[in-house]
Design an enzyme around this catalytic site. Structure first.
Site, short mmCIF file in Angstrom:
data_model
loop_
_atom_site.label_atom_id
_atom_site.label_comp_id
_atom_site.label_asym_id
_atom_site.label_seq_id
_atom_site.Cartn_x
_atom_site.Cartn_y
_atom_site.Cartn_z
N GLN A 132 48.84 40.40 53.20
CA GLN A 132 47.50 40.39 52.64
C GLN A 132 46.69 41.50 53.31
O GLN A 132 46.24 41.36 54.44
CB GLN A 132 46.86 39.03 52.84
CG GLN A 132 47.68 37.87 52.27
CD GLN A 132 47.78 37.90 50.75
OE1 GLN A 132 46.82 37.60 50.04
NE2 GLN A 132 48.95 38.28 50.23
N GLY A 140 40.42 31.41 46.76
CA GLY A 140 41.68 32.15 46.90
C GLY A 140 41.46 33.65 47.06
O GLY A 140 40.36 34.18 46.93
N HIS A 141 42.59 34.35 47.30
CA HIS A 141 42.50 35.78 47.55
C HIS A 141 42.03 36.55 46.31
O HIS A 141 42.35 36.23 45.19
CB HIS A 141 43.82 36.34 48.08
CG HIS A 141 45.01 36.10 47.21
ND1 HIS A 141 46.29 36.35 47.62
CD2 HIS A 141 45.12 35.64 45.94
CE1 HIS A 141 47.14 36.06 46.65
NE2 HIS A 141 46.45 35.62 45.63
N ASN A 142 41.20 37.56 46.59
CA ASN A 142 40.67 38.47 45.56
C ASN A 142 39.72 37.80 44.58
O ASN A 142 39.39 38.38 43.54
CB ASN A 142 41.80 39.17 44.81
CG ASN A 142 42.62 40.07 45.72
OD1 ASN A 142 43.76 39.75 46.04
ND2 ASN A 142 42.03 41.17 46.16
N SER A 198 42.31 35.79 42.37
CA SER A 198 41.97 36.84 41.41
C SER A 198 41.10 36.38 40.26
O SER A 198 40.99 37.08 39.25
CB SER A 198 43.25 37.51 40.87
OG SER A 198 43.98 38.11 41.91
#
Length: 340
Positions: free
Chosen positions: A196, A237-239, A257
């Site tokens: 990440q 969550g990521h992004n 995302s």
């Protein structure tokens, strides 16, 4: 803290109906308030309590003034006025500037003026801590993090590397910001970790609740806009991108995302799938599952309403039968068309 009603009215821009010299020393509900307390009416469901409240004064709008038996402060938005009064009577302990001797601070870290750093804090290499920041006991700030002015991190907050915060950000205990996103590539029954490489960017005037987690981006950054409020026990969550002025209640999970627009409200226990876009002004009801993008502002929900358990079981059984029922209905329609 003690304030006269006249001083409160001046700060709130309120009209006084009653004794302006009354001294107020606390804030409470209509039901529990005493003669030295101020209360408020923002929900019409509690209007019947006005007649029997013992509050010294009540904050109301003009429409409810006639029902107040005693002194009133009249404003356009009683709930906003209530929020402002609670800030005036805030009894949270105020940290004093200084650095506790047990704190471990890297030589390359830059600390602003009038910072307060409590016991057992760790601040990593090349961090920047803005003027007036308060860092609670046991908090860990990893390398290359930046905090703007007047941020407040409560005890035992964890910031991984490359987290950047704006001004006046408040983070409550147990929150973890910048942990790895849930990124793995499958191959022949094994999972291979995706490094990440992004960070987390947080705007001004953001409030992050206890035990909330905001993952770092996989490549680009996870972004939380200005004036966003996040309740306890939220997973971002990521992004993910969260637009300015959005509020998200407890136990909501936002998969990687996805993008949430400005001025949205997400109620408790909502699940938002990954790679979706929610436009500005979207409002999601509690426990909803959002599996498709929402391109128009408005209110959305999913699931079934509360009902007695036996009724719910029957409804669940019928729900499983809907597909076969729809097919039988199509067959009957075709048969009817043939006979006609």
């Amino acid at each position: 803290m003690q304030l006269s009603l006249a001083e409160l009215a001046s700060r709130l821009g309120a009209d006084i109906h009653g004794d302006a010299s009354l001294v107020i020393s606390g804030v409470n509900t209509l039901k529990d308030a005493g003669p030295a307390d101020i209360s408020f009416l923002a929900n019409a469901s509690y209007r019947s309590q006005l007649a029997c409240t013992k509050a010294g004064a009540v904050i109301v709008n003009a429409a409810a003034l006639a029902d107040v038996p005693g002194t009133a402060l009249v404003v356009a938005n009683p709930y906003l006025a209530f929020a402002m009064v609670t800030q005036m009577f805030d009894n949270s302990p105020q940290a004093k500037p200084g650095i506790h001797p047990s704190a471990v601070i890297a030589d390359t870290a830059i600390l602003g003026h009038n910072v307060s750093i409590s016991a057992n804090v760790v601040i990593g290499e090349h961090c920047q801590i803005g003027d007036g920041c308060t860092i609670g006991a046991g908090t860990v700030i990893s390398d290359h993090c930046v905090l703007g002015a007047d941020c407040r991190l409560q005890a035992n907050v964890t910031l991984y590397h490359d987290v950047v915060m704006g001004n006046r950000v408040r983070v409550h205990s147990g929150a973890v910001i910048g942990a790895d996103g849930f990124g793995f590539a499958p191959d022949k029954g094994r999972w291979h970790k995706i490094a990440q490489l992004g960070g987390v960017r947080i705007g001004d005037d953001v409030d992050i609740g206890a035990n909330t987690c905001i993952d770092r981006g996989a490549l680009s950054d996870t972004v939380i806009g200005n004036n966003v409020i996040l309740d306890n026990l939220i997973q971002i969550g990521h992004n993910v991108q969260v637009g300015d002025g959005t509020a998200i209640a407890a136990c909501t999970g936002v998969a990687g995302s996805s993008s949430i627009g400005k001025n949205c409200t997400i109620a408790g226990g909502v699940g938002i799938a990954g790679h979706l876009e929610l436009t500005d002004g979207v409002h999601i009801a509690a426990m909803a599952l959002i599996s498709k993008s929402i391109t128009e502002p408005g209110a959305w929900g999913s699931g079934t309403a509360q009902m007695p358990l036996n009724e719910w079981r029957r409804s669940a059984t019928r729900f499983r039968q809907l597909d076969s029922m729809a097919k039988r209905l199509q067959q009957l329609e075709k048969r009817h068309e043939g006979e006609a």
